[in-house]
Design a protein around this motif. Sequence first.
Motif, PDB file in Angstrom:
ATOM      1  N   ASP A  88       1.926  12.471  -4.518  1.00 35.10           N
ATOM      2  CA  ASP A  88       3.243  13.040  -4.244  1.00 35.10           C
ATOM      3  C   ASP A  88       3.428  13.453  -2.782  1.00 35.10           C
ATOM      4  N   ARG A  89       2.404  14.027  -2.150  1.00 30.47           N
ATOM      5  CA  ARG A  89       2.582  14.575  -0.809  1.00 30.47           C
ATOM      6  C   ARG A  89       2.303  13.534   0.272  1.00 30.47           C
ATOM      7  N   PRO A  90       3.195  13.396   1.255  1.00 28.57           N
ATOM      8  CA  PRO A  90       2.997  12.402   2.333  1.00 28.57           C
ATOM      9  C   PRO A  90       1.695  12.614   3.096  1.00 28.57           C
ATOM     10  N   GLU A  91       1.300  13.878   3.325  1.00 28.78           N
ATOM     11  CA  GLU A  91       0.068  14.125   4.078  1.00 28.78           C
ATOM     12  C   GLU A  91      -1.174  13.654   3.322  1.00 28.78           C
ATOM     13  N   ASP A  92      -1.129  13.704   1.991  1.00 29.67           N
ATOM     14  CA  ASP A  92      -2.260  13.204   1.201  1.00 29.67           C
ATOM     15  C   ASP A  92      -2.330  11.680   1.264  1.00 29.67           C
ATOM     16  N   ARG A  93      -1.168  11.034   1.250  1.00 32.35           N
ATOM     17  CA  ARG A  93      -1.134   9.575   1.357  1.00 32.35           C
ATOM     18  C   ARG A  93      -1.658   9.127   2.720  1.00 32.35           C
ATOM     19  N   ALA A  94      -1.267   9.833   3.759  1.00 30.32           N
ATOM     20  CA  ALA A  94      -1.726   9.480   5.118  1.00 30.32           C
ATOM     21  C   ALA A  94      -3.237   9.640   5.234  1.00 30.32           C
ATOM     22  N   LEU A 152       0.799  -1.217   0.000  1.00 29.03           N
ATOM     23  CA  LEU A 152       0.000   0.000   0.000  1.00 29.03           C
ATOM     24  C   LEU A 152       0.838   1.276   0.000  1.00 29.03           C
ATOM     25  N   ASP A 153       1.808   1.371   0.909  1.00 29.42           N
ATOM     26  CA  ASP A 153       2.557   2.622   1.004  1.00 29.42           C
ATOM     27  C   ASP A 153       3.375   2.899  -0.253  1.00 29.42           C
ATOM     28  N   PHE A 154       3.956   1.842  -0.815  1.00 28.58           N
ATOM     29  CA  PHE A 154       4.706   2.013  -2.067  1.00 28.58           C
ATOM     30  C   PHE A 154       3.775   2.445  -3.188  1.00 28.58           C
ATOM     31  N   GLU A 155       2.616   1.785  -3.292  1.00 25.34           N
ATOM     32  CA  GLU A 155       1.685   2.110  -4.383  1.00 25.34           C
ATOM     33  C   GLU A 155       1.153   3.536  -4.246  1.00 25.34           C
ATOM     34  N   LEU A 156       0.852   3.954  -3.029  1.00 23.78           N
ATOM     35  CA  LEU A 156       0.383   5.330  -2.834  1.00 23.78           C
ATOM     36  C   LEU A 156       1.483   6.333  -3.165  1.00 23.78           C
ATOM     37  N   ARG A 177      -4.948   6.640   3.546  1.00 22.22           N
ATOM     38  CA  ARG A 177      -4.779   5.460   4.397  1.00 22.22           C
ATOM     39  C   ARG A 177      -5.803   5.465   5.542  1.00 22.22           C
ATOM     40  N   LYS A 178      -5.938   6.621   6.169  1.00 23.72           N
ATOM     41  CA  LYS A 178      -6.873   6.760   7.288  1.00 23.72           C
ATOM     42  C   LYS A 178      -8.313   6.524   6.837  1.00 23.72           C
ATOM     43  N   SER A 179      -8.675   7.058   5.653  1.00 30.39           N
ATOM     44  CA  SER A 179     -10.045   6.886   5.155  1.00 30.39           C
ATOM     45  C   SER A 179     -10.318   5.442   4.752  1.00 30.39           C
ATOM     46  N   LEU A 180      -9.306   4.740   4.233  1.00 35.98           N
ATOM     47  CA  LEU A 180      -9.492   3.326   3.909  1.00 35.98           C
ATOM     48  C   LEU A 180      -9.824   2.521   5.171  1.00 35.98           C
ATOM     49  N   ILE A 181      -9.116   2.800   6.238  1.00 42.87           N
ATOM     50  CA  ILE A 181      -9.387   2.105   7.504  1.00 42.87           C
ATOM     51  C   ILE A 181     -10.796   2.446   7.994  1.00 42.87           C
ATOM     52  N   LYS A 182     -11.179   3.706   7.866  1.00 43.13           N
ATOM     53  CA  LYS A 182     -12.519   4.129   8.276  1.00 43.13           C
ATOM     54  C   LYS A 182     -13.600   3.410   7.474  1.00 43.13           C
ATOM     55  N   ALA A 183     -13.311   3.151   6.191  1.00 45.73           N
ATOM     56  CA  ALA A 183     -14.298   2.466   5.338  1.00 45.73           C
ATOM     57  C   ALA A 183     -14.402   0.976   5.661  1.00 45.73           C
ATOM     58  N   GLY A 184     -13.419   0.427   6.376  1.00 44.43           N
ATOM     59  CA  GLY A 184     -13.456  -0.991   6.726  1.00 44.43           C
ATOM     60  C   GLY A 184     -12.450  -1.840   5.975  1.00 44.43           C
ATOM     61  N   VAL A 185     -11.515  -1.212   5.264  1.00 45.49           N
ATOM     62  CA  VAL A 185     -10.484  -1.965   4.551  1.00 45.49           C
ATOM     63  C   VAL A 185      -9.413  -2.400   5.554  1.00 45.49           C
ATOM     64  N   ARG A 186      -9.070  -3.681   5.546  1.00 47.48           N
ATOM     65  CA  ARG A 186      -8.031  -4.191   6.441  1.00 47.48           C
ATOM     66  C   ARG A 186      -6.664  -4.024   5.762  1.00 47.48           C
ATOM     67  N   ILE A 187      -5.789  -3.255   6.388  1.00 45.78           N
ATOM     68  CA  ILE A 187      -4.470  -2.965   5.826  1.00 45.78           C
ATOM     69  C   ILE A 187      -3.422  -3.734   6.607  1.00 45.78           C
ATOM     70  N   PRO A 188      -2.492  -4.404   5.941  1.00 43.83           N
ATOM     71  CA  PRO A 188      -1.422  -5.117   6.648  1.00 43.83           C
ATOM     72  C   PRO A 188      -0.701  -4.186   7.621  1.00 43.83           C
ATOM     73  N   ASP A 189      -0.330  -4.714   8.765  1.00 48.37           N
ATOM     74  CA  ASP A 189       0.273  -3.895   9.821  1.00 48.37           C
ATOM     75  C   ASP A 189       1.601  -3.286   9.405  1.00 48.37           C
TER      76      ASP A 189
END
Length: 600
Positions: free
Chosen positions: A574-580, A565-569, A583-595
């Motif tokens: 480009d901006r780290p804050e946009d990637r973060a 995920l982090d590599f693909e994002l 990531r946060k919204s994916l978790i909120k939606a219920g997507v399980r992200i590897p630790d």
Amino acid sequence: METGVPGGEDGSTLSRPPPSPEEIRNQLARILASPQFPGSVGRSAIFLSYVVKEFLAGRAQRIKGYTVGIEVFGRAEGNTQDDPVVRIEAGRLRRSLEHYYLTDGQRDPIRIDIPKGGYVPTFTWACSAAEPVTGANSAAKMPDATPFSTRPAKVRFLILATICCGVFLAGWLALRPASSPRPSATAAADVSPSPRVPTLTIASFADLGEGTQAKPYAVGLTEELLTTLPRFKELRVLGREASQNLPNVPNLAQARRELGAQYLLAGGVRIVSDKAHVTARLLDTTTGTILWSQIYDDDLQSRSLLAIQTDVANRVSTAVAQPYGIISQADSAALTPNDLDAYACTLRFYGYRAAPSIESHTQVRECLETAVARFPSYSTAFAMLSMTYLDESRFWFNHAASTDTKPALERALLAARRAVLLDPENTRAQQSLMGALFLSRQVADALRVGEQAMTINPNDTELMGEYGSFLGQSGNWERGAEVLRIVLSLNPGGGGYYRGDLGLSEYMQGNYADAADEIRQADLQKFPLFHGVAAIIFAENGNAEDAAREAAKFSEMGAAFLANLDFELAQRIDRPEDRARIRKSLIKAGVRIPDAVAEK
């Protein structure tokens, strides 16, 4: 300046005097007269003529960015030494010269180059400068047994020059497959000089009377269309001579029989008081069917005739010639399932772009690989192939199925650079290079290429849409959204992919309701990343049920993306804050992200 060639057994060299000023002027004239010199009109021609003439006049020391900017490009005195327009146009000129010497200039005796790092031209003898053996019976003569070292110097020079050419050609042939897709056995046996593309002719727009301004406006509009339409490289537009030979009330049979035109654009102009009234229509010359027609009315009190003329020409060109435009739609409707010629591949590519899927990606990639094998100078096909290779990397489409040992991103860059080299003015080629550079994390270079391409053809909505997407992903979400809205207003037929991008831009600006509206209109069910973008938008907009549904689909279809995920994002955003935030919204939606997913 002399060109040295190895000589006899004593290790001496045979020298040839440098090209004379007259020979250089003749070579310059050859280049400028060739249709294969992409800059044969416009800035590249002026630039090349200026530096050659300054050199021959003994003023090489004056050929610097500052003087070129003033004397060629009309920059004001006092401009900076590093004026970007000079550097950009110098790069374009170098590419134009490379293209010329790969095509019409292969047998020219003299090479003119502009070495990187400056603007002073160089002039060298090419291998083909060696004089051929002449005489009526030269082909039948037996080889001369005279020892090489005792032959006259001129003869030794001819022999060595011939060997030089042979070695160069053999080396080129040996290296060529490494930089282009390998042709299939059937394709190699069926190489044609150029692919079939639709041909359009433009009838001179008619003066419908009722005002003295109508006639010059009609002439000017025809000229403007002859300038804007050829910028679309998926189309062959016949020139001014063909237009002038057609009557204002066009004869379809004449256009088809004498000109070979599949489509004809015609229209008329009427100016009454302060109103300009323009009609335009596109006809199929075989059936006589009117495929498209439009009326443009404007007020001469608020805008000049010239401004109206330019605006109408741009709107007509965009409607008729753009991807997903009238001609593309007509040709796509006539496609049969087994139609796999090169032009059909480009139409299938646009169908794939409108609704990306793994299945259509396979078909389009294989079709385009065959197309570039059959037509190795087809810039548009190389550009589209680059974008399909890019999708192997960014969307994981058929990533594991590829038999090529080179990474997909590397193949995408190679094909894009080949497309630009073949035709620097091809906006699809520039678009492919922009995408490959952006995904290679060369963001500033990618956007610079996009800006240059937009100046080549500002009416190309496919290019404009991807440029708007990359603007947003670089962090300029507001500007990217503005560009995407323009694209969707001009080109609703290609809307799915870009509506998803606009939805992401609205999400990043906090406009969650607008983002939800856009993503619902995108409806790209076979595209894994669509479900990821939909999940984060619905999660932030409070649509919990929709967010959970899209999260489940993304987890299933986008497993490869989530595993890195982090590599693909980082590859896309480009901006780290946009990637973060994503990531946060994916978790909120219920997507399980590897630790533990490390950004590379």
